[in-house]
Design a protein around this motif. Sequence first.
Motif, short mmCIF file in Angstrom:
data_model
loop_
_atom_site.label_atom_id
_atom_site.label_comp_id
_atom_site.label_asym_id
_atom_site.label_seq_id
_atom_site.Cartn_x
_atom_site.Cartn_y
_atom_site.Cartn_z
N ILE A 117 57.27 72.50 32.46
CA ILE A 117 58.51 72.98 33.10
C ILE A 117 59.33 71.82 33.65
O ILE A 117 60.50 71.63 33.30
N ARG A 118 58.71 71.01 34.49
CA ARG A 118 59.48 70.02 35.25
C ARG A 118 59.89 68.80 34.43
O ARG A 118 60.84 68.11 34.81
N GLN A 119 59.22 68.53 33.33
CA GLN A 119 59.59 67.40 32.49
C GLN A 119 60.53 67.80 31.34
O GLN A 119 60.94 66.96 30.55
N ASP A 120 60.88 69.07 31.27
CA ASP A 120 61.84 69.54 30.29
C ASP A 120 63.25 69.12 30.74
O ASP A 120 63.64 69.42 31.88
N PRO A 121 64.02 68.43 29.90
CA PRO A 121 65.39 68.05 30.29
C PRO A 121 66.24 69.24 30.73
O PRO A 121 67.15 69.08 31.56
N GLU A 122 65.94 70.41 30.19
CA GLU A 122 66.70 71.60 30.57
C GLU A 122 66.39 72.06 32.00
O GLU A 122 67.11 72.89 32.56
N PHE A 123 65.33 71.51 32.61
CA PHE A 123 64.95 71.89 33.98
C PHE A 123 66.01 71.43 34.98
O PHE A 123 66.29 72.11 35.97
N ARG B 128 63.24 75.91 28.34
CA ARG B 128 62.26 76.28 27.33
C ARG B 128 60.84 75.86 27.72
O ARG B 128 59.86 76.41 27.21
N GLY B 129 60.73 74.92 28.65
CA GLY B 129 59.42 74.52 29.13
C GLY B 129 58.63 75.65 29.75
O GLY B 129 57.40 75.62 29.79
N LEU B 130 59.34 76.68 30.25
CA LEU B 130 58.63 77.83 30.80
C LEU B 130 57.81 78.52 29.73
O LEU B 130 56.72 79.04 30.01
N LYS B 131 58.30 78.52 28.50
CA LYS B 131 57.56 79.16 27.43
C LYS B 131 56.23 78.46 27.20
O LYS B 131 55.19 79.11 27.01
N ALA B 132 56.24 77.13 27.22
CA ALA B 132 54.99 76.38 27.08
C ALA B 132 54.04 76.68 28.24
O ALA B 132 52.82 76.81 28.06
N ALA B 133 54.59 76.81 29.45
CA ALA B 133 53.76 77.14 30.61
C ALA B 133 53.16 78.53 30.48
O ALA B 133 52.00 78.76 30.83
N LEU B 134 53.93 79.46 29.94
CA LEU B 134 53.41 80.81 29.71
C LEU B 134 52.33 80.81 28.64
O LEU B 134 51.39 81.61 28.71
N HIS B 135 52.43 79.91 27.66
CA HIS B 135 51.35 79.78 26.67
C HIS B 135 50.05 79.40 27.36
O HIS B 135 48.97 79.92 27.04
N VAL B 136 50.15 78.48 28.33
CA VAL B 136 48.96 78.09 29.09
C VAL B 136 48.40 79.28 29.86
O VAL B 136 47.19 79.53 29.86
N LEU B 137 49.27 80.03 30.51
CA LEU B 137 48.82 81.19 31.28
C LEU B 137 48.18 82.24 30.39
O LEU B 137 47.15 82.84 30.75
N ALA B 138 48.74 82.44 29.20
CA ALA B 138 48.16 83.41 28.27
C ALA B 138 46.75 83.00 27.87
O ALA B 138 45.83 83.82 27.83
#
Length: 365
Positions: A214-220, A230-240
Motif C-alpha cells: 500500500i504505502r510504497q505504491d506511487p498511487e498512495f 492498486r497496492g490495496l489489491k496486493a494487500a488484500l491478496h495477502v489477507l486472503a
Amino acid sequence: MRSGSAGGRCRRHPSQAVVVAANMATSSNATSWPQPEEGDCIIKEFHFDSGETMPELRIHYRTLGTIKKAKDGHASNAVLIMHGTTGSSAGFFQDIFAGQLCKPGQLLSSEEYFLVLPDGIGHGGSSKPSDGLRASFPRYGYNDMVHAQHALLTQHLGVDHLRLVMGTSMGGMQTWMWGTTYPDFMDALMPLASLPTQIAGRNRMMRKMAIDSIRQDPEFRDGNYEVNPRGLKAALHVLAWMSSAPLRWQADCPDQESADAFIDAWMDKGMREKDANDFAYAFDASRDYDPRPGLKGVKAALTAVNFADDQVNPPELGIFEEETKKVPRGLAIMMPIDEQTIGHGTHSVAANWKHHLAELLERSA
C-alpha cells in the motif's frame, strides 16, 4: 492521563445494518439473534503511546443485555468481546456467532449477561484514518486499543469488572493483553485464533508485505489518494491467503471456474469496502504486541483455542502450548481439522468451540 476525563460524551442509537464477513454465508433470518444497541463514546484528550494526542477519540460499540451488580456493588455479568483486524463488532451478529451464543438459554444469553462489543481504534465506527486525517492519524497500537476499551467500560458504561473477556484473531491477542494489563479485572479469558507472543516470522512478513504494498505504491500519494491505490489489491491478496483454509476452499471451489469466481468476488468486495490507509494502519498496529513478560501474572482462568488449519497461527510452531503453560490457570486447546473448520475464520464459528467456553465459564464461576 491516557483516557482523558470521565465526562466524555456517550451517545446510543438503534442498531444499523449488519456487516457480514466476506467468506461467510449470510442468514435470511435477521431476527435469529438479539438485536444490539449501538453507541459512540467520546474520550477526551486521548494520549497514544506514540506521544500523539487526539482531542476527541470516538469509540463505537454495540451492547446486548443489561448490566447487573453484585452485593459488593461491582459489575457481575459484563462480557467484553473483541473483533479481528480490519473487521468490526458488526461481524459478530451472524447465526454462526450471536445465533449460537446470545439467544435465551444459550451460553452468553443477553437475558443473563451484559455484552459489550467495541469497534477497535481504526475500525468500524470508531475514529480511523479515513475519517479525514488520513496518514496524519496517530500511529496507534494494540496497547492504545486496549486502554481505550478500558476507558469505554469504566468511564462510560459503568463496568468495573468483567465476567469474561474474549476475542477473535486481533481480539484474541487483545484478550491476552487484558489478562496481563488488568489481571484483577476479569474472572475468565478466552482468546481465539491467536498466539501469546510477539508478531514475528512469517506472520510479521505477511503484514509487512501488505503494508508495503500500500504505502510504497506511487498511487498512495503519502495517504492523500482520491481513490484506493492498486497496492490495496496486493494487500488484500495477502489477507486472503492468511485467512484461507485449503481443505474447505478445495471443497467449495473444486474447479477453476468456481475458484476464480470466488476470489474475484472476494477481491471486489474488499476493494469496494476497505480503505488503504485504514488497512495499513490496522496491520501496523500489531507491532507493539508481546504479552509474554506478563503471562505468569495472569490471574483469571484462561482457555485459549486455536485451530490446526489456521494459516496465521500454524500448530507446527509449538508456541501456543508452550507459552500458555506459563499462565497459572491456563489451558491450551488445539482443535483438529474436520469438515466444520474453515481455517483462521473458525474463530467466529461458535458451534466448533462453544463447549470449551461452557467449561471455562464453569471453572471460573
